[in-house]
Design a protein around this motif. Structure first.
Motif, PDB file in Angstrom:
ATOM      1  N   PRO A   7       0.830  -1.183  -0.072  1.00 43.84           N
ATOM      2  CA  PRO A   7      -0.061  -0.011   0.079  1.00 43.84           C
ATOM      3  C   PRO A   7       0.921   1.014   0.170  1.00 43.84           C
ATOM      4  CG  PRO A   7      -0.134  -1.320   2.057  1.00 43.84           C
ATOM      5  CD  PRO A   7       0.545  -1.997   1.243  1.00 43.84           C
ATOM      6  N   TYR A   8       2.196   1.169   0.189  1.00 43.64           N
ATOM      7  CA  TYR A   8       3.197   2.115   0.266  1.00 43.64           C
ATOM      8  C   TYR A   8       3.555   2.870  -1.332  1.00 43.64           C
ATOM      9  CZ  TYR A   8       6.313  -1.569  -0.275  1.00 43.64           C
ATOM     10  OH  TYR A   8       7.096  -2.635  -0.570  1.00 43.64           O
ATOM     11  N   ARG A   9       3.007   1.936  -2.049  1.00 46.17           N
ATOM     12  CA  ARG A   9       3.319   2.304  -3.553  1.00 46.17           C
ATOM     13  C   ARG A   9       2.269   3.200  -4.007  1.00 46.17           C
ATOM     14  NH1 ARG A   9       6.926  -0.632  -6.700  1.00 46.17           N
ATOM     15  NH2 ARG A   9       6.276   0.997  -8.185  1.00 46.17           N
ATOM     16  N   ASP A  10       2.588   4.595  -3.489  1.00 48.28           N
ATOM     17  CA  ASP A  10       1.761   5.788  -4.147  1.00 48.28           C
ATOM     18  C   ASP A  10       1.594   5.882  -5.585  1.00 48.28           C
ATOM     19  OD1 ASP A  10       0.984   6.371  -1.406  1.00 48.28           O
ATOM     20  OD2 ASP A  10       2.646   7.454  -1.078  1.00 48.28           O
ATOM     21  N   ASP A  11       2.760   5.477  -6.313  1.00 55.33           N
ATOM     22  CA  ASP A  11       2.969   5.665  -7.868  1.00 55.33           C
ATOM     23  C   ASP A  11       1.820   4.831  -8.486  1.00 55.33           C
ATOM     24  OD1 ASP A  11       4.296   3.636  -6.843  1.00 55.33           O
ATOM     25  OD2 ASP A  11       5.563   3.681  -8.890  1.00 55.33           O
TER      26      ASP A  11
END
Length: 74
Positions: free
Chosen positions: A54-58
């Motif tokens: 979930p930290y993959r904002d891209d």
């Protein structure tokens, strides 16, 4: 390049809690699917990436743009 071995490696990495490596395999498969114009298949894998990382904002931002536009940005 065959997708099945890459997807299996991603599953193994997920089982081993090596999320970054799993995501790298999944990203390779999504690129292959997009090159084949399989946007549905690519979207499915992008959603999986966001679920496990979930930290993959891209990726999340790209999914939101694709949903809003009805297609991927080129």
């Amino acid at each position: 390049m065959h997708e099945t071995p890459l997807l299996r490696l991603a599953d193994i990495c997920i089982d081993d809690h090596d999320i970054d490596l799993a995501v790298s395999y999944l990203e390779r498969v999504t690129r292959l699917r997009r090159l084949r114009n399989d946007d549905k298949g690519a979207l499915k894998l992008y959603r999986k990436i966001v679920t496990i990382a979930p930290y993959r904002d891209d990726i999340l931002a790209m999914l939101m743009r694709a949903q809003a536009n009805g297609r991927f940005d080129e």
